[in-house]
Scaffold this motif. Structure first.
Motif, PDB file in Angstrom:
ATOM      1  N   LYS A   1       3.250   3.981   6.679  1.00  0.00           N
ATOM      2  CA  LYS A   1       4.593   3.805   6.128  1.00  0.00           C
ATOM      3  C   LYS A   1       5.160   2.450   6.542  1.00  0.00           C
ATOM      4  O   LYS A   1       5.751   1.729   5.711  1.00  0.00           O
ATOM      5  CB  LYS A   1       5.504   4.934   6.603  1.00  0.00           C
ATOM      6  CG  LYS A   1       6.900   4.889   6.010  1.00  0.00           C
ATOM      7  CD  LYS A   1       7.655   6.184   6.286  1.00  0.00           C
ATOM      8  CE  LYS A   1       8.993   6.188   5.552  1.00  0.00           C
ATOM      9  NZ  LYS A   1       9.678   7.494   5.635  1.00  0.00           N
ATOM     10  N   ARG A   2       4.969   2.091   7.799  1.00  0.00           N
ATOM     11  CA  ARG A   2       5.471   0.785   8.266  1.00  0.00           C
ATOM     12  C   ARG A   2       4.803  -0.353   7.505  1.00  0.00           C
ATOM     13  O   ARG A   2       5.445  -1.345   7.143  1.00  0.00           O
ATOM     14  CB  ARG A   2       5.224   0.635   9.772  1.00  0.00           C
ATOM     15  CG  ARG A   2       6.135   1.473  10.645  1.00  0.00           C
ATOM     16  CD  ARG A   2       6.050   1.037  12.097  1.00  0.00           C
ATOM     17  NE  ARG A   2       4.702   1.195  12.635  1.00  0.00           N
ATOM     18  CZ  ARG A   2       4.244   2.303  13.203  1.00  0.00           C
ATOM     19  NH1 ARG A   2       5.037   3.367  13.307  1.00  0.00           N
ATOM     20  NH2 ARG A   2       3.029   2.360  13.680  1.00  0.00           N
ATOM     21  N   LEU A   3       3.510  -0.212   7.244  1.00  0.00           N
ATOM     22  CA  LEU A   3       2.773  -1.254   6.530  1.00  0.00           C
ATOM     23  C   LEU A   3       3.297  -1.423   5.106  1.00  0.00           C
ATOM     24  O   LEU A   3       3.536  -2.551   4.642  1.00  0.00           O
ATOM     25  CB  LEU A   3       1.285  -0.900   6.507  1.00  0.00           C
ATOM     26  CG  LEU A   3       0.368  -1.893   5.780  1.00  0.00           C
ATOM     27  CD1 LEU A   3       0.330  -3.216   6.531  1.00  0.00           C
ATOM     28  CD2 LEU A   3      -1.041  -1.308   5.648  1.00  0.00           C
ATOM     29  N   LEU A   4       3.488  -0.304   4.393  1.00  0.00           N
ATOM     30  CA  LEU A   4       3.939  -0.367   3.006  1.00  0.00           C
ATOM     31  C   LEU A   4       5.370  -0.887   2.905  1.00  0.00           C
ATOM     32  O   LEU A   4       5.675  -1.760   2.083  1.00  0.00           O
ATOM     33  CB  LEU A   4       3.828   1.013   2.361  1.00  0.00           C
ATOM     34  CG  LEU A   4       2.404   1.539   2.159  1.00  0.00           C
ATOM     35  CD1 LEU A   4       2.435   2.999   1.735  1.00  0.00           C
ATOM     36  CD2 LEU A   4       1.658   0.703   1.129  1.00  0.00           C
ATOM     37  N   VAL A   5       6.244  -0.352   3.741  1.00  0.00           N
ATOM     38  CA  VAL A   5       7.649  -0.794   3.706  1.00  0.00           C
ATOM     39  C   VAL A   5       7.761  -2.240   4.177  1.00  0.00           C
ATOM     40  O   VAL A   5       8.560  -3.030   3.641  1.00  0.00           O
ATOM     41  CB  VAL A   5       8.527   0.140   4.557  1.00  0.00           C
ATOM     42  CG1 VAL A   5       9.946  -0.413   4.663  1.00  0.00           C
ATOM     43  CG2 VAL A   5       8.542   1.546   3.964  1.00  0.00           C
ATOM     44  N   GLY A   6       6.936  -2.612   5.157  1.00  0.00           N
ATOM     45  CA  GLY A   6       6.958  -3.985   5.646  1.00  0.00           C
ATOM     46  C   GLY A   6       6.579  -4.993   4.577  1.00  0.00           C
ATOM     47  O   GLY A   6       7.136  -6.095   4.519  1.00  0.00           O
TER      48      GLY A   6
ATOM     49  N   TYR B   1       7.234   4.476  -2.743  1.00  0.00           N
ATOM     50  CA  TYR B   1       6.442   3.394  -2.155  1.00  0.00           C
ATOM     51  C   TYR B   1       5.980   2.448  -3.252  1.00  0.00           C
ATOM     52  O   TYR B   1       5.413   2.864  -4.263  1.00  0.00           O
ATOM     53  CB  TYR B   1       5.222   3.951  -1.417  1.00  0.00           C
ATOM     54  CG  TYR B   1       5.565   4.693  -0.160  1.00  0.00           C
ATOM     55  CD1 TYR B   1       5.986   4.006   0.984  1.00  0.00           C
ATOM     56  CD2 TYR B   1       5.490   6.077  -0.095  1.00  0.00           C
ATOM     57  CE1 TYR B   1       6.310   4.690   2.148  1.00  0.00           C
ATOM     58  CE2 TYR B   1       5.801   6.769   1.053  1.00  0.00           C
ATOM     59  CZ  TYR B   1       6.216   6.074   2.174  1.00  0.00           C
ATOM     60  OH  TYR B   1       6.544   6.754   3.321  1.00  0.00           O
ATOM     61  N   VAL B   2       6.234   1.165  -3.043  1.00  0.00           N
ATOM     62  CA  VAL B   2       5.855   0.130  -3.995  1.00  0.00           C
ATOM     63  C   VAL B   2       5.070  -0.938  -3.244  1.00  0.00           C
ATOM     64  O   VAL B   2       5.490  -1.386  -2.177  1.00  0.00           O
ATOM     65  CB  VAL B   2       7.092  -0.502  -4.665  1.00  0.00           C
ATOM     66  CG1 VAL B   2       6.669  -1.558  -5.682  1.00  0.00           C
ATOM     67  CG2 VAL B   2       7.952   0.558  -5.332  1.00  0.00           C
ATOM     68  N   VAL B   3       3.926  -1.328  -3.800  1.00  0.00           N
ATOM     69  CA  VAL B   3       3.091  -2.331  -3.147  1.00  0.00           C
ATOM     70  C   VAL B   3       2.741  -3.413  -4.157  1.00  0.00           C
ATOM     71  O   VAL B   3       2.462  -3.135  -5.320  1.00  0.00           O
ATOM     72  CB  VAL B   3       1.806  -1.692  -2.563  1.00  0.00           C
ATOM     73  CG1 VAL B   3       0.962  -1.065  -3.651  1.00  0.00           C
ATOM     74  CG2 VAL B   3       1.000  -2.717  -1.772  1.00  0.00           C
ATOM     75  N   SER B   4       2.778  -4.661  -3.718  1.00  0.00           N
ATOM     76  CA  SER B   4       2.414  -5.779  -4.577  1.00  0.00           C
ATOM     77  C   SER B   4       0.908  -6.023  -4.496  1.00  0.00           C
ATOM     78  O   SER B   4       0.310  -5.954  -3.417  1.00  0.00           O
ATOM     79  CB  SER B   4       3.162  -7.040  -4.150  1.00  0.00           C
ATOM     80  OG  SER B   4       2.811  -8.120  -4.994  1.00  0.00           O
ATOM     81  N   ARG B   5       0.315  -6.277  -5.659  1.00  0.00           N
ATOM     82  CA  ARG B   5      -1.113  -6.574  -5.730  1.00  0.00           C
ATOM     83  C   ARG B   5      -1.327  -7.780  -6.652  1.00  0.00           C
ATOM     84  O   ARG B   5      -0.571  -7.956  -7.618  1.00  0.00           O
ATOM     85  CB  ARG B   5      -1.898  -5.377  -6.275  1.00  0.00           C
ATOM     86  CG  ARG B   5      -1.850  -4.158  -5.389  1.00  0.00           C
ATOM     87  CD  ARG B   5      -2.567  -2.992  -6.036  1.00  0.00           C
ATOM     88  NE  ARG B   5      -3.954  -3.307  -6.339  1.00  0.00           N
ATOM     89  CZ  ARG B   5      -4.785  -2.451  -6.940  1.00  0.00           C
ATOM     90  NH1 ARG B   5      -4.349  -1.263  -7.324  1.00  0.00           N
ATOM     91  NH2 ARG B   5      -6.030  -2.798  -7.181  1.00  0.00           N
ATOM     92  N   PRO B   6      -2.361  -8.564  -6.393  1.00  0.00           N
ATOM     93  CA  PRO B   6      -2.647  -9.677  -7.312  1.00  0.00           C
ATOM     94  C   PRO B   6      -3.017  -9.143  -8.698  1.00  0.00           C
ATOM     95  O   PRO B   6      -3.772  -8.172  -8.816  1.00  0.00           O
ATOM     96  CB  PRO B   6      -3.843 -10.379  -6.659  1.00  0.00           C
ATOM     97  CG  PRO B   6      -3.840  -9.929  -5.230  1.00  0.00           C
ATOM     98  CD  PRO B   6      -3.270  -8.544  -5.235  1.00  0.00           C
TER      99      PRO B   6
END
Length: 507
Positions: A265-270, A215-220
């Motif tokens: 999971k849907r939120l992160l992948v989305g 899981y990879v998430v973008s953050r400012p």
């Protein structure tokens, strides 16, 4: 064999001069100004992790408004900070609090032995090549949780045949220049997603090879709330407000995820799908086969990793490596990837107390047979506090709490003229044990059987919960029935009695 020298007695020995060790020392100096302590650091510099890791792009994977100390505001504009900035922050803390004279650099601990007769830890150390013995009433372990001497390196067929340069991020060579070179980064964790875009700035191309997605998430990279608040409030107030905002937001997010794992999971992948669009096959490379919370989520500041992928500077290959070849890698599906440099971002090796040998009354301690007391002490091991942070939040949040608790514990013992404190675990505590870390990450699964465990019930089970820890450690009673205290007199060899602190000599 160099003759040993017995040093003057100390109240506390802190092992490690990284983020944890400097933080613990500051709390000790402020809350216990009369204590004599030393910080032992095996490297010639302070900083711990932030001195050791020097690979391109090295940065925090936590927000610095919570990864920073509670007592020292983080004032840099970037919340996801680079390694040199964090190292500078740790150095400033040491300098501002007058801690540098207490650090004994190039000093490694080989063995720590507790004596119930003398109520002392006896440490066998090597300081700048010379063997010495140090003694102290209390031992603070601030060594982190991984082996600084060796990273994890899987065994791959044909590895010796590879003619290019093979590098592990834990030991990044200063002379490595990837300009115009083809680079493979093996791995899918925080190190890999940090290295890939950083190397791609100058490399001909970077290929990230991963066995399975993460899981990879973008953050400012910058916290607009914090930076705006500092325009109107003093640094300390702005920092406190941002810190609590980040803590509470993280807590709410984790609870929301736990209630609806498929939705999480849907939120992160989305988020990845929106960032990459059709430029990359995100369904193949960014949809993990485990639920959120089972491994750490990789933070990508300002979409840098995604932007490198979309620009074609980086690419991803997902699958198992069959073997190394003279020119690169061959995957199990037959895909050949050529590279001039291969970086093995394949993880860490976990270790306990920096790998030092431990004894209690001449009996060797097997870490795997210990139960963890409230997350920082251990069953039937006296006068030892081990500083470790959270896995689901910033490391330093827990370190600050434990350091303040340790100071309260020392004050409680001093006022009552107590010399020994031991978390006593009976048979009922060992009736049901389990791994302390619930992660399914490879670095956890490889070594969980070698490390201390959870017991049957509180206080031998600790959750990764800052607000609970804050209530129990910051405001809870020290003598709550879970610790065994002793007021037996200290027995010191005659040669050391004159050197012992006056408070201890009076005991």
């Amino acid at each position: 064999m160099v003759q040993e020298r017995t040093q003057a007695d100390l109240d506390v020995i802190i092992v490690g001069a990284g983020l944890s060790g400097i933080g613990a020392a500051r709390w000790l100096k402020v809350k216990r100004p009369g204590d004599r302590f030393a910080i032992l650091e095996e490297k010639p510099r302070l900083g711990g992790t932030w001195d050791l890791f020097r690979y391109p792009g090295i940065r925090s994977d936590s927000d610095m408004h919570t990864m920073g100390y509670a007592f020292k505001p983080w004032t840099d504009a970037k919340a996801i900070a680079d390694g040199p900035s964090i190292l500078s922050y740790v150095r400033e803390t040491a300098e501002e609090n007058g801690l540098l004279p207490a650090i004994r650099f190039e000093t490694s601990v080989r063995r720590a032995s507790w004596s119930s007769a003398q109520k002392r830890w006896r440490l066998e150390v090597v300081e700048k090549g010379e063997e010495k013995t140090l003694t102290a009433r209390f031992l603070f372990g601030c060594t982190g949780y991984y082996d600084h001497h060796a990273g994890h390196l899987p065994e791959w067929a044909g590895c010796d045949a590879y003619r290019g340069r093979l590098v592990h991020p834990q030991f990044w060579p200063e002379d490595l220049d990837v300009t115009g070179k083809r680079v493979i980064v093996i791995g899918s964790g925080a190190t890999a997603v940090t290295l890939s875009p950083a190397l791609a700035e100058t490399a001909a191309h970077v290929t990230q090879v991963q066995r399975s997605p993460t899981y990879v998430v973008s953050r400012p990279g910058e916290d607009a709330f914090a930076n705006g608040l500092r325009r109107w409030l003093p640094d300390r107030l702005a920092y406190a407000a941002t810190r609590w905002r980040t803590i509470l937001a993280g807590r709410l997010r984790r609870r929301r995820f736990a209630r609806d794992l498929p939705g999480a999971k849907r939120l992160l992948v989305g988020g990845v799908a929106r960032a990459l669009g059709d430029a990359v096959d995100w369904r193949r490379h960014f949809v993990p086969d485990y639920w959120p919370g089972q491994q750490r989520i990789c933070a990508v500041p300002d979409d840098d990793f995604f932007e490198s992928l979309k620009a074609g500077k980086c690419s991803i290959v997902t699958g198992k490596i069959d073997r190394f070849t003279p020119s690169g890698l061959r995957m199990e599906d037959g895909t050949e990837i050529e590279a001039d440099v291969i970086v093995t971002a394949t993880g860490l090796n976990l270790t306990f107390m920096g790998g030092m040998a431990l004894e209690v009354d001449d009996q060797p301690i097997d870490p795997a047979k210990l139960l963890i007391f409230k997350g920082f002490m251990y069953s039937n091991v006296p006068n030892l506090v081990y500083f470790k942070g959270y896995t689901n939040a910033s490391w330093t949040l827990k370190v600050d709490l434990v350091a303040e608790y340790a100071c309260r514990l020392l004050t409680h013992m001093e006022r009552r003229r107590l010399t020994q404190v031991t978390p006593r675990a009976g048979a009922e505590a060992f009736a049901k044990t389990g791994a302390a870390l619930k992660f399914t990450s490879g670095y956890v699964l490889r070594t969980a059987h070698l490390l201390p465990r959870h017991g049957a019930a509180f206080p031998w089970i600790h959750e990764q919960d800052y607000l609970w820890d804050r209530k129990t450690l910051k405001r809870g009673r020290i003598d709550d029935g879970a610790l065994d205290f002793s007021d037996a007199p200290v027995v010191l060899p005659p040669a050391q009695r004159a050197e012992a602190p006056a408070r201890l000599a009076a005991e």
